[in-house]
Design a protein around this motif. Structure first.
Motif, mmCIF file in Angstrom:
data_model
loop_
_atom_site.group_PDB
_atom_site.id
_atom_site.type_symbol
_atom_site.label_atom_id
_atom_site.label_comp_id
_atom_site.label_asym_id
_atom_site.label_seq_id
_atom_site.Cartn_x
_atom_site.Cartn_y
_atom_site.Cartn_z
ATOM 1 N N SER A 1 -18.414 17.985 15.785
ATOM 2 C CA SER A 1 -19.070 16.689 14.939
ATOM 3 C C SER A 1 -20.175 16.007 15.888
ATOM 4 N N ILE A 2 -20.317 16.017 17.207
ATOM 5 C CA ILE A 2 -21.214 15.232 17.754
ATOM 6 C C ILE A 2 -22.568 16.166 17.808
ATOM 7 N N SER A 3 -23.403 16.057 17.146
ATOM 8 C CA SER A 3 -24.602 17.135 17.117
ATOM 9 C C SER A 3 -24.329 18.552 16.947
ATOM 10 N N ASP A 4 -23.150 18.649 16.523
ATOM 11 C CA ASP A 4 -22.587 20.038 15.909
ATOM 12 C C ASP A 4 -21.922 20.039 14.665
ATOM 13 N N PRO A 5 -21.449 21.134 14.239
ATOM 14 C CA PRO A 5 -20.836 21.268 12.761
ATOM 15 C C PRO A 5 -19.440 20.492 13.019
ATOM 16 N N GLY A 6 -19.070 20.163 11.956
ATOM 17 C CA GLY A 6 -17.560 19.306 12.028
ATOM 18 C C GLY A 6 -17.288 18.213 10.911
ATOM 19 N N LYS A 7 -18.380 17.313 10.883
ATOM 20 C CA LYS A 7 -18.169 16.245 10.043
ATOM 21 C C LYS A 7 -17.822 16.433 8.553
ATOM 22 N N GLU A 8 -18.399 17.264 8.053
ATOM 23 C CA GLU A 8 -18.075 17.558 6.634
ATOM 24 C C GLU A 8 -16.866 18.052 6.561
ATOM 25 N N LEU A 9 -16.055 18.819 7.381
ATOM 26 C CA LEU A 9 -14.734 19.212 7.201
ATOM 27 C C LEU A 9 -13.833 18.140 7.380
ATOM 28 N N VAL A 10 -14.023 17.228 8.291
ATOM 29 C CA VAL A 10 -13.328 16.008 8.584
ATOM 30 C C VAL A 10 -13.216 15.211 7.447
ATOM 31 N N ALA A 11 -14.607 14.905 6.780
ATOM 32 C CA ALA A 11 -14.562 14.089 5.580
ATOM 33 C C ALA A 11 -13.919 14.662 4.406
ATOM 34 N N ALA A 12 -13.697 15.888 4.213
ATOM 35 C CA ALA A 12 -12.872 16.673 3.313
ATOM 36 C C ALA A 12 -11.541 16.194 3.454
ATOM 37 N N CYS A 13 -11.119 16.505 4.944
ATOM 38 C CA CYS A 13 -9.635 16.298 5.130
ATOM 39 C C CYS A 13 -9.307 15.111 4.794
ATOM 40 N N VAL A 14 -10.143 13.757 5.116
ATOM 41 C CA VAL A 14 -9.860 12.526 5.047
ATOM 42 C C VAL A 14 -9.744 12.256 3.529
ATOM 43 N N GLU A 15 -10.482 12.814 2.707
ATOM 44 C CA GLU A 15 -10.282 12.637 1.486
ATOM 45 C C GLU A 15 -9.358 13.219 0.526
ATOM 46 N N GLN A 16 -8.673 14.443 1.159
ATOM 47 C CA GLN A 16 -7.499 14.996 0.640
ATOM 48 C C GLN A 16 -6.216 14.578 1.417
ATOM 49 N N HIS A 17 -6.206 13.416 2.258
ATOM 50 C CA HIS A 17 -5.308 12.651 3.048
ATOM 51 C C HIS A 17 -4.608 13.742 3.784
ATOM 52 N N LEU A 18 -5.499 14.588 4.455
ATOM 53 C CA LEU A 18 -4.887 15.413 5.439
ATOM 54 C C LEU A 18 -4.858 15.082 6.854
ATOM 55 N N PRO A 19 -4.109 15.071 7.728
ATOM 56 C CA PRO A 19 -4.273 14.678 8.832
ATOM 57 C C PRO A 19 -5.289 15.241 9.796
ATOM 58 N N ILE B 1 -12.115 32.182 12.383
ATOM 59 C CA ILE B 1 -12.856 32.166 11.036
ATOM 60 C C ILE B 1 -14.160 31.394 11.404
ATOM 61 N N SER B 2 -15.334 32.032 11.112
ATOM 62 C CA SER B 2 -16.351 31.219 11.354
ATOM 63 C C SER B 2 -16.696 29.957 10.535
ATOM 64 N N PHE B 3 -17.162 29.044 11.116
ATOM 65 C CA PHE B 3 -17.473 27.670 10.268
ATOM 66 C C PHE B 3 -18.685 27.008 10.982
ATOM 67 N N HIS B 4 -19.997 27.322 10.221
ATOM 68 C CA HIS B 4 -20.946 26.631 10.876
ATOM 69 C C HIS B 4 -22.001 26.088 9.574
ATOM 70 N N GLU B 5 -23.043 25.604 9.921
ATOM 71 C CA GLU B 5 -23.897 24.784 9.185
ATOM 72 C C GLU B 5 -24.277 25.384 7.988
ATOM 73 N N HIS B 6 -24.490 27.113 7.826
ATOM 74 C CA HIS B 6 -24.803 27.749 7.025
ATOM 75 C C HIS B 6 -23.499 28.207 5.617
#
Length: 302
Positions: A108-126, A74-79
């Motif tokens: 997440s390092i100069s690439d997409p990723g950090k937003e999904l990680v933050a959302a998972c942490v907020e929802q207590h998902l591993p 599934i596509s997951f990018h900045e847009h």
């Protein structure tokens, strides 16, 4: 988790607990050029998850084909971040595990990723990180410049004026600095570095890391900047810049030996607001702001 932990937002994640009923988000690094750098574990995870969230599905499909991985993407990018995150979170909550990959290197390092990680942490998902390819660290350890401590910046702004603003904040940092740059912007970015850092600072360019034409260009900023103007610059670059061995002193350095009251007044005389000066002096001496405030204003403690 007790009430105090919940109040302060503390979390404790057991990545591989058998009691977990949700899926996990796996952050899977992919090769930055050499397919041989793909780890056995990364291949196994990509085969086992329910879906792969990819920055560019067409690019990732080439990798999947090479390793005979049939997992859907599934596509997951900045847009499409805002659209995709609720969908991915819902799948994780239902029990599906997801692997996230960028086009190359570590998500997440100069690439997409950090937003999904933050959302998972907020929802207590591993969130489970896998080790793997990273251009910045690869260039750093081969640079010959002190590898630690280092300061990772990534891509500077494309506009020279904003580049210089950012570099002005970094000019006195003693750590080795790590930047990324595209070939068509390299010469101008090096010129910005020369303008702010001077010509004598050491720099190493890592070009096309792990690929057939991997190359390291070592020298001063002045020398390497001249090279970039005359040579045909191709490939993706990592720039490793030595830290400042002789940073300029600040008012805090000059006044740190003064008594507290005089130190605060000296910072105020140097242009700081009283509240800012009190805060800085308290931080420097490991004291509470209230203590320094009382000393400066001659307020006797109860």
């Amino acid at each position: 988790m007790n009430d105090n932990q919940e109040e302060f937002g503390m979390q404790r994640q057991s990545s591989f607990s058998k009691e977990t009923t949700t899926g996990a988000l796996y952050l899977v690094p992919t090769p930055i050029g050499n397919l041989g750098d793909m780890t056995y574990r990364s291949v196994a995870v990509l085969k086992e998850v329910a879906v792969i969230a990819a920055e560019d599905t067409r690019n990732t499909q080439k990798l999947l084909n090479h390793f005979e991985i049939e997992t859907p993407q599934i596509s997951f990018h900045e847009h499409n971040t805002q659209e995709r995150i609720p969908q991915l979170i819902a799948r994780l909550q239902s029990g599906d595990s997801i692997a996230q990959v960028s086009d190359a290197g570590t998500p997440s390092i100069s690439d997409p990723g950090k937003e999904l990680v933050a959302a998972c942490v907020e929802q207590h998902l591993p969130v489970v990180p896998l080790p793997g390819a990273n251009a910045g660290i690869s260039a750093l350890i081969a640079s010959g410049i002190a590898p630690q401590p280092f300061y990772f910046y990534g891509f500077l702004d494309r506009k020279p004026s904003r580049q210089k603003e950012a570099l002005a904040k970094l000019v006195d940092r003693p750590e080795t600095l790590i930047f990324y740059e595209a070939p068509h912007r390299l010469a101008k970015t090096l010129q910005s570095l020369v303008s702010v850092f001077g010509e004598s600072r050491r720099v190493v360019l890592g070009r096309e890391l792990t690929k057939k034409h991997e190359e390291f260009i070592r020298g001063t900023l002045g020398e390497v900047s001249q090279w970039a103007k005359t040579d045909q610059v191709r490939g993706e670059f990592v720039m490793i810049v030595s830290g400042n061995d002789h940073p300029e002193t600040t008012p805090d350095d000059n006044f740190s030996q003064l008594p507290l009251e005089q130190h605060v007044q000296a910072l105020i005389d140097a242009g700081q607001k009283p509240t800012e000066a009190i805060k800085n002096v308290a931080h420097l001496h490991g004291l509470k702001k209230q203590e320094v405030y009382q000393i400066f204003h001659h307020i006797e403690k109860d």
